[in-house]
Scaffold this active site. Sequence first.
Site, PDB file in Angstrom:
ATOM      1  CD  GLU A 179      -3.101  -0.971   2.159  1.00  0.00           C
ATOM      2  OE1 GLU A 179      -2.856  -0.360   3.212  1.00  0.00           O
ATOM      3  OE2 GLU A 179      -4.195  -1.503   1.931  1.00  0.00           O
ATOM      4  CD  GLU A 372      -3.804  -6.061   2.497  1.00  0.00           C
ATOM      5  OE1 GLU A 372      -4.678  -5.401   3.087  1.00  0.00           O
ATOM      6  OE2 GLU A 372      -2.589  -5.830   2.587  1.00  0.00           O
TER       7      GLU A 372
HETATM    8  C1  BGP Z   1      -4.495  -2.666   4.817  1.00  0.00           C
HETATM    9  C2  BGP Z   1      -3.189  -3.226   5.240  1.00  0.00           C
HETATM   10  C3  BGP Z   1      -3.230  -4.431   6.053  1.00  0.00           C
HETATM   11  C4  BGP Z   1      -4.516  -4.689   6.797  1.00  0.00           C
HETATM   12  C5  BGP Z   1      -5.763  -4.223   6.108  1.00  0.00           C
HETATM   13  C6  BGP Z   1      -7.019  -4.251   6.945  1.00  0.00           C
HETATM   14  O1  BGP Z   1      -4.418  -1.299   4.946  1.00  0.00           O
HETATM   15  O2  BGP Z   1      -2.320  -3.491   4.163  1.00  0.00           O
HETATM   16  O3  BGP Z   1      -2.067  -4.455   6.792  1.00  0.00           O
HETATM   17  O4  BGP Z   1      -4.457  -4.517   8.115  1.00  0.00           O
HETATM   18  O5  BGP Z   1      -5.610  -2.974   5.555  1.00  0.00           O
HETATM   19  O6  BGP Z   1      -7.111  -3.115   7.722  1.00  0.00           O
HETATM   20  P1  BGP Z   1      -7.372  -3.104   9.265  1.00  0.00           P
HETATM   21  O7  BGP Z   1      -6.420  -4.051   9.856  1.00  0.00           O
HETATM   22  O8  BGP Z   1      -7.133  -1.714   9.674  1.00  0.00           O
HETATM   23  O9  BGP Z   1      -8.781  -3.522   9.461  1.00  0.00           O
END
Ligand code: BGP
Length: 475
Positions: A179, A372
């Site tokens: 990201e 993701e």
């Molecule tokens: C993205 C990241 C992850 C992950 C995901 C879910 O921003 O790459 O590391 O955590 O989001 O977000 P969160 O954990 O804040 O729910």
Amino acid sequence: MGFPKGFMWGGATAANQCEGGIFEGGRGLANVDVCPAGTDRSAVLSGHKKMLAMDEEHSYPAVCAVDLYHHFKEDIRLFAEMGFLVYRLSISWTRIFPNGDEELPNEEGLRFYKELLTECKKYGIEPLVTICHFDCPIGLIKSCGGWRSREMISHYLRFCKVLLERFKDDVKYWLTFNEINMILHAPFLGAGLVFEEGEAEEQIKYQAAHHELVASALAVKLAHEINPENKVGCMFAAGSAYPYSCRPQDVWEALKTGQENYFFVDVQARGYYPSYMEKRLKAQGIYPVMEPEDLQVLQQNVVDFISFSYYNSRCIAAPDSMKEEAEGNLFRSVKNPYLTYSEWGWPIDPLGLRITLNEVYDRYQKPLFVVENGLGALDQPDSEGRIEDDYRIDYLRKHILAMKAAVEEDGVDLMGYTAWGCIDLVSASSGEMKKRYGMIYVDKQDDGSGTYARSRKKSFGWYQKVIATNGEVLD
Ligand code: BGP
């Protein structure tokens, strides 16, 4: 028809959110370790509250996380049982270079990942390695201010070189930065940036982004030199920016928001600063300082594929028609009245994934990878300890269907799909354990209690079937 043969199904994690064991194996401290749980977290993530060490007042969920450091064999066995063809993992920078500036790597750290990769190989699981998933060594934040300094490029490349050489026979798919556009929204998390009062934050962020972009291009170069078979991708937080209304001012604002996101991919996939960003940064007097060779480096080393996270779309209104705000992956947007929302207030928009896939593919014409996607939700074990997470199945099913339509009906070239947090892990934005994404439950609670025992949620069996039928059976 449907998903192509060889479509890579699997799951994704990040070292700092699942490994724990941060004081073991000679590992050093990183930005991701000192992001506390609780109300101060967002100020730390944004670089407005300086925290470069742990204190007594806060708790730090990365310390133990879900202890994958000691459970990886069991976890990979469960991934294999689900039928994973690919496992996206990240390497903790400070396990390899504890302070960030050492000449030689920490062999114990390399040994850990070698064992983990060997375990993947044992089950025929293809690793997809994120070289940097938000990590930045504290040693480098202290000595040079993180990615605001150009010096970071050489430290990062030394880290890349070690991984690319040592794991040459184990890994073929690499992502340079997770990201990368997150640097604009959570600059301490994304780039180890801490701001002093009165600093020109926008300028620092774009300068740091430039350093990361050059570093990413040089990593692509190195990866191709070390093994011409390597496939290297960029990774950005996606989600199309919808205009709140057809009012031209809203449409314009949405377009600008989209450009802010695509700027990074434009550079990494097309190889040059897009004109809209060059003009905008120059007009604001914050165009990054560059070395003479930078533009050529960017141009000559574009990525092989484009990967992204997709949790939700965003809805954008002109500032003079600001509407009620919505949450969602550290980005600000307004509430979209046509969507439902997760327990954490993130919009749920499966069609948005199809829209995003089309938008990104139209723009770049390179293979895509959804690395993701998932639903962060509260899971309540029933009296027998089972978790019937139908809500998660429903979310994933709808998103997979949207992906399928993009592939089958729109002709998008999609390499694979790795569901986020396939095993429960610490939330990046909130630091909570209770915001769970996994198909595997981990008995670890926010107050630190729990046995770390792993168990299969209902979604485990469901996803197993999805993979076994290459996305044909989704009920
Ligand atoms: C993205 C990241 C992850 C992950 C995901 C879910 O921003 O790459 O590391 O955590 O989001 O977000 P969160 O954990 O804040 O729910």
